[in-house]
Motif scaffolding. Structure first.
Motif, PDB file in Angstrom:
ATOM      1  N   TYR A   1      -8.940  13.171  -9.736  1.00 49.37           N
ATOM      2  CA  TYR A   1      -8.953  12.506 -11.034  1.00 49.37           C
ATOM      3  C   TYR A   1      -7.845  11.447 -11.105  1.00 49.37           C
ATOM      4  O   TYR A   1      -8.053  10.335 -11.584  1.00 49.37           O
ATOM      5  CB  TYR A   1      -8.760  13.561 -12.128  1.00 49.37           C
ATOM      6  N   ARG A   2      -6.670  11.811 -10.603  1.00 48.73           N
ATOM      7  CA  ARG A   2      -5.515  10.907 -10.673  1.00 48.73           C
ATOM      8  C   ARG A   2      -5.756   9.630  -9.862  1.00 48.73           C
ATOM      9  O   ARG A   2      -5.392   8.537 -10.269  1.00 48.73           O
ATOM     10  CB  ARG A   2      -4.271  11.650 -10.165  1.00 48.73           C
ATOM     11  N   TYR A   3      -6.370   9.788  -8.689  1.00 45.84           N
ATOM     12  CA  TYR A   3      -6.435   8.637  -7.774  1.00 45.84           C
ATOM     13  C   TYR A   3      -7.764   7.902  -7.759  1.00 45.84           C
ATOM     14  O   TYR A   3      -7.876   6.870  -7.124  1.00 45.84           O
ATOM     15  CB  TYR A   3      -6.016   9.056  -6.358  1.00 45.84           C
ATOM     16  N   ILE A   4      -8.744   8.424  -8.507  1.00 44.94           N
ATOM     17  CA  ILE A   4     -10.040   7.739  -8.502  1.00 44.94           C
ATOM     18  C   ILE A   4      -9.880   6.315  -9.066  1.00 44.94           C
ATOM     19  O   ILE A   4     -10.445   5.356  -8.548  1.00 44.94           O
ATOM     20  CB  ILE A   4     -11.108   8.575  -9.251  1.00 44.94           C
ATOM     21  N   GLY A   5      -9.041   6.197 -10.095  1.00 42.05           N
ATOM     22  CA  GLY A   5      -8.787   4.880 -10.693  1.00 42.05           C
ATOM     23  C   GLY A   5      -8.031   3.970  -9.753  1.00 42.05           C
ATOM     24  O   GLY A   5      -8.314   2.771  -9.668  1.00 42.05           O
ATOM     25  N   VAL A   6      -7.053   4.550  -9.029  1.00 40.00           N
ATOM     26  CA  VAL A   6      -6.232   3.751  -8.105  1.00 40.00           C
ATOM     27  C   VAL A   6      -7.109   3.209  -6.973  1.00 40.00           C
ATOM     28  O   VAL A   6      -7.044   2.027  -6.621  1.00 40.00           O
ATOM     29  CB  VAL A   6      -5.073   4.611  -7.535  1.00 40.00           C
ATOM     30  N   ILE A   7      -7.970   4.070  -6.427  1.00 40.47           N
ATOM     31  CA  ILE A   7      -8.851   3.643  -5.335  1.00 40.47           C
ATOM     32  C   ILE A   7      -9.859   2.618  -5.866  1.00 40.47           C
ATOM     33  O   ILE A   7     -10.156   1.618  -5.198  1.00 40.47           O
ATOM     34  CB  ILE A   7      -9.599   4.863  -4.725  1.00 40.47           C
ATOM     35  N   ALA A   8     -10.346   2.859  -7.082  1.00 40.45           N
ATOM     36  CA  ALA A   8     -11.309   1.916  -7.667  1.00 40.45           C
ATOM     37  C   ALA A   8     -10.657   0.551  -7.855  1.00 40.45           C
ATOM     38  O   ALA A   8     -11.285  -0.486  -7.618  1.00 40.45           O
ATOM     39  CB  ALA A   8     -11.807   2.446  -9.000  1.00 40.45           C
ATOM     40  N   GLU A   9      -9.396   0.570  -8.258  1.00 45.32           N
ATOM     41  CA  GLU A   9      -8.681  -0.684  -8.450  1.00 45.32           C
ATOM     42  C   GLU A   9      -8.518  -1.401  -7.110  1.00 45.32           C
ATOM     43  O   GLU A   9      -8.680  -2.615  -7.010  1.00 45.32           O
ATOM     44  CB  GLU A   9      -7.316  -0.394  -9.070  1.00 45.32           C
ATOM     45  N   GLU A  10      -8.213  -0.614  -6.073  1.00 49.58           N
ATOM     46  CA  GLU A  10      -8.060  -1.193  -4.735  1.00 49.58           C
ATOM     47  C   GLU A  10      -9.392  -1.800  -4.283  1.00 49.58           C
ATOM     48  O   GLU A  10      -9.429  -2.918  -3.756  1.00 49.58           O
ATOM     49  CB  GLU A  10      -7.632  -0.088  -3.764  1.00 49.58           C
ATOM     50  N   ALA A  11     -10.488  -1.053  -4.530  1.00 48.53           N
ATOM     51  CA  ALA A  11     -11.815  -1.548  -4.152  1.00 48.53           C
ATOM     52  C   ALA A  11     -12.136  -2.815  -4.935  1.00 48.53           C
ATOM     53  O   ALA A  11     -12.728  -3.757  -4.387  1.00 48.53           O
ATOM     54  CB  ALA A  11     -12.860  -0.479  -4.427  1.00 48.53           C
ATOM     55  N   SER A  12     -11.726  -2.829  -6.196  1.00 50.54           N
ATOM     56  CA  SER A  12     -12.001  -3.986  -7.041  1.00 50.54           C
ATOM     57  C   SER A  12     -11.264  -5.225  -6.527  1.00 50.54           C
ATOM     58  O   SER A  12     -11.831  -6.322  -6.461  1.00 50.54           O
ATOM     59  CB  SER A  12     -11.574  -3.649  -8.466  1.00 50.54           C
ATOM     60  N   VAL A  13     -10.001  -5.028  -6.146  1.00 48.50           N
ATOM     61  CA  VAL A  13      -9.206  -6.152  -5.612  1.00 48.50           C
ATOM     62  C   VAL A  13      -9.847  -6.663  -4.316  1.00 48.50           C
ATOM     63  O   VAL A  13     -10.007  -7.873  -4.114  1.00 48.50           O
ATOM     64  CB  VAL A  13      -7.744  -5.703  -5.367  1.00 48.50           C
ATOM     65  N   MET A  14     -10.256  -5.712  -3.443  1.00 47.11           N
ATOM     66  CA  MET A  14     -10.889  -6.102  -2.174  1.00 47.11           C
ATOM     67  C   MET A  14     -12.186  -6.866  -2.436  1.00 47.11           C
ATOM     68  O   MET A  14     -12.492  -7.848  -1.765  1.00 47.11           O
ATOM     69  CB  MET A  14     -11.184  -4.859  -1.327  1.00 47.11           C
ATOM     70  N   ARG A  15     -12.931  -6.394  -3.439  1.00 47.87           N
ATOM     71  CA  ARG A  15     -14.207  -7.032  -3.767  1.00 47.87           C
ATOM     72  C   ARG A  15     -13.987  -8.461  -4.271  1.00 47.87           C
ATOM     73  O   ARG A  15     -14.690  -9.390  -3.878  1.00 47.87           O
ATOM     74  CB  ARG A  15     -14.941  -6.193  -4.807  1.00 47.87           C
ATOM     75  N   HIS A  16     -12.970  -8.607  -5.128  1.00 47.56           N
ATOM     76  CA  HIS A  16     -12.661  -9.951  -5.621  1.00 47.56           C
ATOM     77  C   HIS A  16     -12.254 -10.867  -4.470  1.00 47.56           C
ATOM     78  O   HIS A  16     -12.681 -12.018  -4.406  1.00 47.56           O
ATOM     79  CB  HIS A  16     -11.538  -9.891  -6.662  1.00 47.56           C
ATOM     80  N   ALA A  17     -11.408 -10.327  -3.567  1.00 48.96           N
ATOM     81  CA  ALA A  17     -10.956 -11.121  -2.420  1.00 48.96           C
ATOM     82  C   ALA A  17     -12.158 -11.550  -1.576  1.00 48.96           C
ATOM     83  O   ALA A  17     -12.216 -12.670  -1.065  1.00 48.96           O
ATOM     84  CB  ALA A  17      -9.970 -10.315  -1.587  1.00 48.96           C
ATOM     85  N   TYR A  18     -13.130 -10.644  -1.447  1.00 49.27           N
ATOM     86  CA  TYR A  18     -14.347 -10.923  -0.665  1.00 49.27           C
ATOM     87  C   TYR A  18     -15.164 -12.024  -1.343  1.00 49.27           C
ATOM     88  O   TYR A  18     -15.557 -13.007  -0.723  1.00 49.27           O
ATOM     89  CB  TYR A  18     -15.166  -9.632  -0.565  1.00 49.27           C
ATOM     90  N   LEU A  19     -15.375 -11.829  -2.663  1.00 43.99           N
ATOM     91  CA  LEU A  19     -16.237 -12.761  -3.388  1.00 43.99           C
ATOM     92  C   LEU A  19     -15.629 -14.165  -3.483  1.00 43.99           C
ATOM     93  O   LEU A  19     -16.358 -15.157  -3.520  1.00 43.99           O
ATOM     94  CB  LEU A  19     -16.544 -12.223  -4.788  1.00 43.99           C
ATOM     95  N   LEU A  20     -14.306 -14.233  -3.503  1.00 37.57           N
ATOM     96  CA  LEU A  20     -13.657 -15.544  -3.558  1.00 37.57           C
ATOM     97  C   LEU A  20     -13.883 -16.340  -2.275  1.00 37.57           C
ATOM     98  O   LEU A  20     -13.827 -17.563  -2.267  1.00 37.57           O
ATOM     99  CB  LEU A  20     -12.150 -15.381  -3.813  1.00 37.57           C
ATOM    100  N   ARG A  21     -14.135 -15.599  -1.196  1.00 40.45           N
ATOM    101  CA  ARG A  21     -14.398 -16.286   0.076  1.00 40.45           C
ATOM    102  C   ARG A  21     -15.885 -16.297   0.425  1.00 40.45           C
ATOM    103  O   ARG A  21     -16.267 -16.727   1.490  1.00 40.45           O
ATOM    104  CB  ARG A  21     -13.578 -15.632   1.196  1.00 40.45           C
ATOM    105  N   ALA A  22     -16.687 -15.722  -0.471  1.00 42.13           N
ATOM    106  CA  ALA A  22     -18.142 -15.735  -0.281  1.00 42.13           C
ATOM    107  C   ALA A  22     -18.774 -16.101  -1.622  1.00 42.13           C
ATOM    108  O   ALA A  22     -19.412 -15.266  -2.272  1.00 42.13           O
ATOM    109  CB  ALA A  22     -18.614 -14.366   0.206  1.00 42.13           C
ATOM    110  N   PRO A  23     -18.547 -17.331  -2.075  1.00 40.91           N
ATOM    111  CA  PRO A  23     -18.933 -17.697  -3.447  1.00 40.91           C
ATOM    112  C   PRO A  23     -20.432 -17.609  -3.737  1.00 40.91           C
ATOM    113  O   PRO A  23     -20.808 -17.526  -4.892  1.00 40.91           O
ATOM    114  CB  PRO A  23     -18.428 -19.141  -3.580  1.00 40.91           C
ATOM    115  N   ASN A  24     -21.254 -17.626  -2.695  1.00 41.23           N
ATOM    116  CA  ASN A  24     -22.699 -17.565  -2.954  1.00 41.23           C
ATOM    117  C   ASN A  24     -23.236 -16.142  -3.053  1.00 41.23           C
ATOM    118  O   ASN A  24     -24.412 -15.940  -3.311  1.00 41.23           O
ATOM    119  CB  ASN A  24     -23.456 -18.331  -1.859  1.00 41.23           C
ATOM    120  N   GLU A  25     -22.372 -15.179  -2.811  1.00 39.18           N
ATOM    121  CA  GLU A  25     -22.815 -13.774  -2.847  1.00 39.18           C
ATOM    122  C   GLU A  25     -22.554 -13.181  -4.226  1.00 39.18           C
ATOM    123  O   GLU A  25     -21.584 -13.537  -4.892  1.00 39.18           O
ATOM    124  CB  GLU A  25     -22.043 -12.952  -1.798  1.00 39.18           C
ATOM    125  N   LYS A  26     -23.444 -12.248  -4.626  1.00 40.69           N
ATOM    126  CA  LYS A  26     -23.222 -11.560  -5.905  1.00 40.69           C
ATOM    127  C   LYS A  26     -22.506 -10.228  -5.682  1.00 40.69           C
ATOM    128  O   LYS A  26     -22.044  -9.592  -6.624  1.00 40.69           O
ATOM    129  CB  LYS A  26     -24.553 -11.339  -6.613  1.00 40.69           C
TER     130      LYS A  26
END
Lengths: 266, 241
Positions: free
Chosen positions: A163-188
């Motif tokens: 419970y404590r770390y699900i948010g932390v991991i989700a935040e990490e995944a979210s940051v990684m996803r943003h980093a990915y999408l910024l370099r793949a602008p045509n992907e959803k």
């Protein structure tokens, strides 16, 4: 694709509801856990054909939701997520059990339909009861409640850390996803061909973090077992609540309330 | 207070992080450890509390050698405030996080309550005690993590990048608190301005060894030395505020 962080914040809506201060919220966590478990056992004990007898069981969640000021929408939204699983589990009954159980308004109702309705109702009741428990008790309360009921600390610790770390991991995944999408602008979203590397990175980061957490624990004297505070004893008021609700559940289970109500009108 | 005698630490992959490192800290001193990334700052902190055991040399905390049989005692005397408070706050609420170490050392619930109330008062976090750790702001997390260490009343506190991730005001608040904190402090940091302001002494690490050591104002103001260590002068000495 919905943002991971917004999904997490939606998950937190129930948790926010647990911060309220109503008569239900003020009940001790072990009391609410015991009551919920008894309710679940009673619901599960109904036979497959006892659909009409399950309907009065909605009385308990309805009353607790009203007293606990839990928005119906919050519970209904989460219930809709759970119901499809039972839908797929129960759908085979419709196909394989085709003998007529009874005729309702000139329409033949098959045994499969009855057992399907029973599965769906039982799921709705059980999931609602669990959601109400979560919506009226915060995670810390639940953890200490479980410890009071002698649930092994190692299991409680696993639940707490997840419970404590699900948010932390989700935040990490979210940051990684943003980093990915910024370099793949045509992907959803993350392309399937990159998903392996993405998840692999997330797992490696999780391992790194778990090692750091373990080190932080060791630095404060952790030697394999988390020490919690003293177990909370159930108060007299709590026992009274458990007794009253249990008697009510048993009445529902062994007295055919639906038939009684029906006989008043027929 | 802390004596490090010619320690060498090598990671399992064969990478030597610290090599014959020697230094000591007197009681009540605030010592900064500065150096480039990979210089061995965090490794040194982890060695002091026995998370990493040096293959050569020895570490003494208040005369007690850091070795497997003394780890429990060492970790009660020396607390580590980790760089990322999310690594340190793992319980579901702040109270339980602060209580974690005390409970592990067998303090009674009454003592735990008293000590937490005391430290929460000092740090001004009384209202956060029942909050979920993951709901706190970065600054609040840092203070809660600090409380979880200070509540154990260590005689030596090791800080790993205490000002990272903090906004300027929270950084200032933390620095003022650290200045007034009357324990021996060993601070690994890239924040040279903070080191200049709160450290009595500074240790410059380079390639796992002590490159320079001395009074903070002298070492950090020496442009040639700092440049040779792969560092810069603190911003305030470059005319940047």
């Amino acid at each position: 694709m919905q943002d991971i962080k917004s999904s997490i914040s939606q998950m937190n809506a129930l948790e926010l509801s647990a911060q309220k201060n109503t008569i239900i919220h003020r009940l001790q966590a072990p009391v609410k856990i015991i009551t919920t478990v008894i309710y679940l056992l009673i619901i599960i004990s109904y036979g497959q054909g006892q659909v009409s007898r399950l309907i009065p069981c909605f009385f308990y969640p309805a009353v607790v939701m009203a007293l606990g000021e839990i928005p119906f929408k919050t519970i209904a939204g989460r219930l809709l997520i759970a119901l499809p699983f039972s839908l797929f589990a129960g759908i085979s009954n419709l196909m394989f059990s085709r003998e007529t159980a009874f005729i309702l308004g000139g329409i033949a109702v098959t045994a499969g339909m009855v057992s399907f309705a029973s599965i769906m109702l039982k799921t709705a009741l059980c999931v609602t009861a669990v959601l109400i428990l979560i919506a009226t008790t915060d995670m810390n309360g639940l953890a200490y409640g479980m410890l009071s009921l002698r649930v092994p600390p190692v299991i409680v610790t696993q639940i707490m850390l997840t419970y404590r770390y699900i948010g932390v991991i989700a935040e990490e995944a979210s940051v990684m996803r943003h980093a990915y999408l910024l370099r793949a602008p045509n992907e959803k979203g993350i392309r399937m061909k990159d998903m392996g590397a993405f998840l692999g990175q997330l797992i490696i980061r999780s391992f790194d973090r778990s090692e750091r957490i373990y080190n932080a624990m060791k630095c404060r004297g952790y030697e394999g077992r988390i020490a919690y505070s003293d177990r909370e004893k159930i108060s007299l008021k709590g026992w009274a609540y458990i007794t009253v609700t249990s008697v009510f559940f048993l009445l529902l289970r062994f007295v055919n309330v639906s038939a009684l109500v029906g006989s008043l009108f027929l | 207070m802390l004596k490090i005698e010619s320690i060498s630490v090598t990671y399992p992959d064969g990478h030597k992080v610290l090599e014959h490192l020697d230094f000591h800290i007197e009681k009540g001193e605030t010592v900064g450890i500065v150096g480039t990334n990979g210089a061995g700052k965090s490794t040194l902190l982890m060695s002091v509390v026995g998370i990493l055991i040096p293959e050569e040399g020895r570490i003494l905390v208040e005369g007690t050698e850091v070795c497997k049989k003394n780890l429990s005692e060492i970790r009660r005397r020396a607390g580590v405030v980790f760089q990322n408070p999310d690594d340190q706050l793992f319980m579901s609420n702040v109270y339980d996080d602060i209580a974690f170490g005390l409970r592990n050392y067998g303090d009674s619930e009454e003592t735990v309550r008293e000590k937490i109330s005391g430290i929460a008062g000092v740090l001004g976090i009384e209202k956060l005690l029942q909050s979920h750790s993951h709901k706190l702001s970065g600054g609040e997390k840092r203070i809660a993590a600090l409380a979880s260490i200070l509540v154990m009343e260590p005689s030596l506190v090791l800080f790993d990048e205490p000002t990272s991730f903090l906004d300027p005001k929270t950084r200032r608040k933390l620095m003022n608190f650290l200045k007034g904190l009357e324990v021996t402090k060993l601070i690994a940091t890239h924040d040279l301005d903070m080191a200049l302001e709160i450290c009595d002494r500074v240790l410059v690490l380079k390639d796992g060894a002590v490159f320079a050591e001395g009074r903070a104002r002298e070492i950090l103001a020496d442009e040639k030395l700092m440049d040779a260590a792969g560092l810069e002068l603190p911003f305030c000495m470059q005319g940047i505020e």
